[in-house]
Design a protein around this motif. Sequence first.
Motif, PDB file in Angstrom:
ATOM      1  N   PHE A 189       0.871  -1.170   0.000  1.00  0.00           N
ATOM      2  CA  PHE A 189       0.000   0.000   0.000  1.00  0.00           C
ATOM      3  C   PHE A 189       0.911   1.223   0.000  1.00  0.00           C
ATOM      4  O   PHE A 189       1.393   1.635   1.058  1.00  0.00           O
ATOM      5  CB  PHE A 189      -0.918  -0.005   1.231  1.00  0.00           C
ATOM      6  CG  PHE A 189      -2.032  -0.999   1.140  1.00  0.00           C
ATOM      7  CD1 PHE A 189      -3.286  -0.620   0.707  1.00  0.00           C
ATOM      8  CD2 PHE A 189      -1.805  -2.330   1.461  1.00  0.00           C
ATOM      9  CE1 PHE A 189      -4.317  -1.545   0.604  1.00  0.00           C
ATOM     10  CE2 PHE A 189      -2.822  -3.261   1.364  1.00  0.00           C
ATOM     11  CZ  PHE A 189      -4.077  -2.873   0.935  1.00  0.00           C
ATOM     12  N   TYR A 194      -6.876  -4.003  -1.478  1.00  0.00           N
ATOM     13  CA  TYR A 194      -8.053  -4.668  -0.940  1.00  0.00           C
ATOM     14  C   TYR A 194      -8.614  -5.648  -1.973  1.00  0.00           C
ATOM     15  O   TYR A 194      -8.967  -6.777  -1.651  1.00  0.00           O
ATOM     16  CB  TYR A 194      -9.155  -3.653  -0.591  1.00  0.00           C
ATOM     17  CG  TYR A 194      -8.856  -2.752   0.568  1.00  0.00           C
ATOM     18  CD1 TYR A 194      -9.261  -3.090   1.849  1.00  0.00           C
ATOM     19  CD2 TYR A 194      -8.204  -1.538   0.379  1.00  0.00           C
ATOM     20  CE1 TYR A 194      -9.016  -2.247   2.923  1.00  0.00           C
ATOM     21  CE2 TYR A 194      -7.958  -0.692   1.443  1.00  0.00           C
ATOM     22  CZ  TYR A 194      -8.365  -1.051   2.711  1.00  0.00           C
ATOM     23  OH  TYR A 194      -8.118  -0.212   3.767  1.00  0.00           O
ATOM     24  N   TYR A 251     -10.945  -3.208   8.067  1.00  0.00           N
ATOM     25  CA  TYR A 251     -11.392  -3.430   6.682  1.00  0.00           C
ATOM     26  C   TYR A 251     -10.450  -4.383   5.954  1.00  0.00           C
ATOM     27  O   TYR A 251     -10.883  -5.235   5.187  1.00  0.00           O
ATOM     28  CB  TYR A 251     -11.498  -2.105   5.936  1.00  0.00           C
ATOM     29  CG  TYR A 251     -12.433  -1.133   6.622  1.00  0.00           C
ATOM     30  CD1 TYR A 251     -13.801  -1.386   6.678  1.00  0.00           C
ATOM     31  CD2 TYR A 251     -11.964   0.008   7.239  1.00  0.00           C
ATOM     32  CE1 TYR A 251     -14.668  -0.521   7.317  1.00  0.00           C
ATOM     33  CE2 TYR A 251     -12.811   0.888   7.880  1.00  0.00           C
ATOM     34  CZ  TYR A 251     -14.171   0.614   7.912  1.00  0.00           C
ATOM     35  OH  TYR A 251     -15.026   1.472   8.555  1.00  0.00           O
ATOM     36  N   GLN A 288      -7.643   1.336   9.096  1.00  0.00           N
ATOM     37  CA  GLN A 288      -7.849   0.484   7.931  1.00  0.00           C
ATOM     38  C   GLN A 288      -7.779  -1.001   8.271  1.00  0.00           C
ATOM     39  O   GLN A 288      -8.233  -1.835   7.495  1.00  0.00           O
ATOM     40  CB  GLN A 288      -6.775   0.760   6.875  1.00  0.00           C
ATOM     41  CG  GLN A 288      -6.820   2.150   6.284  1.00  0.00           C
ATOM     42  CD  GLN A 288      -5.623   2.360   5.378  1.00  0.00           C
ATOM     43  OE1 GLN A 288      -4.487   2.304   5.832  1.00  0.00           O
ATOM     44  NE2 GLN A 288      -5.885   2.584   4.119  1.00  0.00           N
ATOM     45  N   GLY A 328      -6.643   1.874  -2.745  1.00  0.00           N
ATOM     46  CA  GLY A 328      -7.413   0.705  -2.332  1.00  0.00           C
ATOM     47  C   GLY A 328      -7.247  -0.533  -3.192  1.00  0.00           C
ATOM     48  O   GLY A 328      -7.928  -1.530  -2.970  1.00  0.00           O
TER      49      GLY A 328
END
Length: 141
Positions: free
Chosen positions: A57, A66, A94, A91, A63
Motif C-alpha cells: 500500500f 483490498y 477493513y 484500515q 485501495g
Amino acid sequence: MVEAIRFRDDESHEEPAVSLEAFLDQSNATAVRIEAGEDARLLLPLLDRLALIEIDFPVFGDGRGYSAAQILREAGYIGELRASGDVLVDQIAYMRRCGFDAFTPDAPIDAKVMDKALELYDAVYQGTTDSRTPIWKLRHG
C-alpha cells in the motif's frame, strides 16, 4: 523497522518476498510481493506454492490492495496475506475483512488503539471473504 502485526497462529514467514515478475520467472520462491497496480490474478495457478503474499500500500488512499486480497482469498489462498506500507490503524478492520492476516506498517501502530478499532463495529454493510452477514441481509432476509 516496525514489528509485524500478525493474526495467525503459525510461525511467521521470514523469507524475503520477491517481486511478482521475479516469482513468475522462477520456481523456488515461496514469498511474493505485489506492488500497487499489479494483477494478483497472475498468481492464481500458483497459490499452492506460496507461504506468503505481501501486498504493498504505497499510500493509505490506494485501495487496489483490498481487491487483490479479496481475489486471492476467494481463489482459496490460505497462506499468510500481509499488507505492508502506508497501513493505518483505522484500515486494519477493513483489511482483515478482505483477508489480510498480517501487517507491516511503515509507522508503529499502538496495539490498544488497534484492538479498540477492531471491536468498534458489530455490523457490516458489505459481504467479503470473512463470511460476516451484511446488516441489510439481517434486516431484510
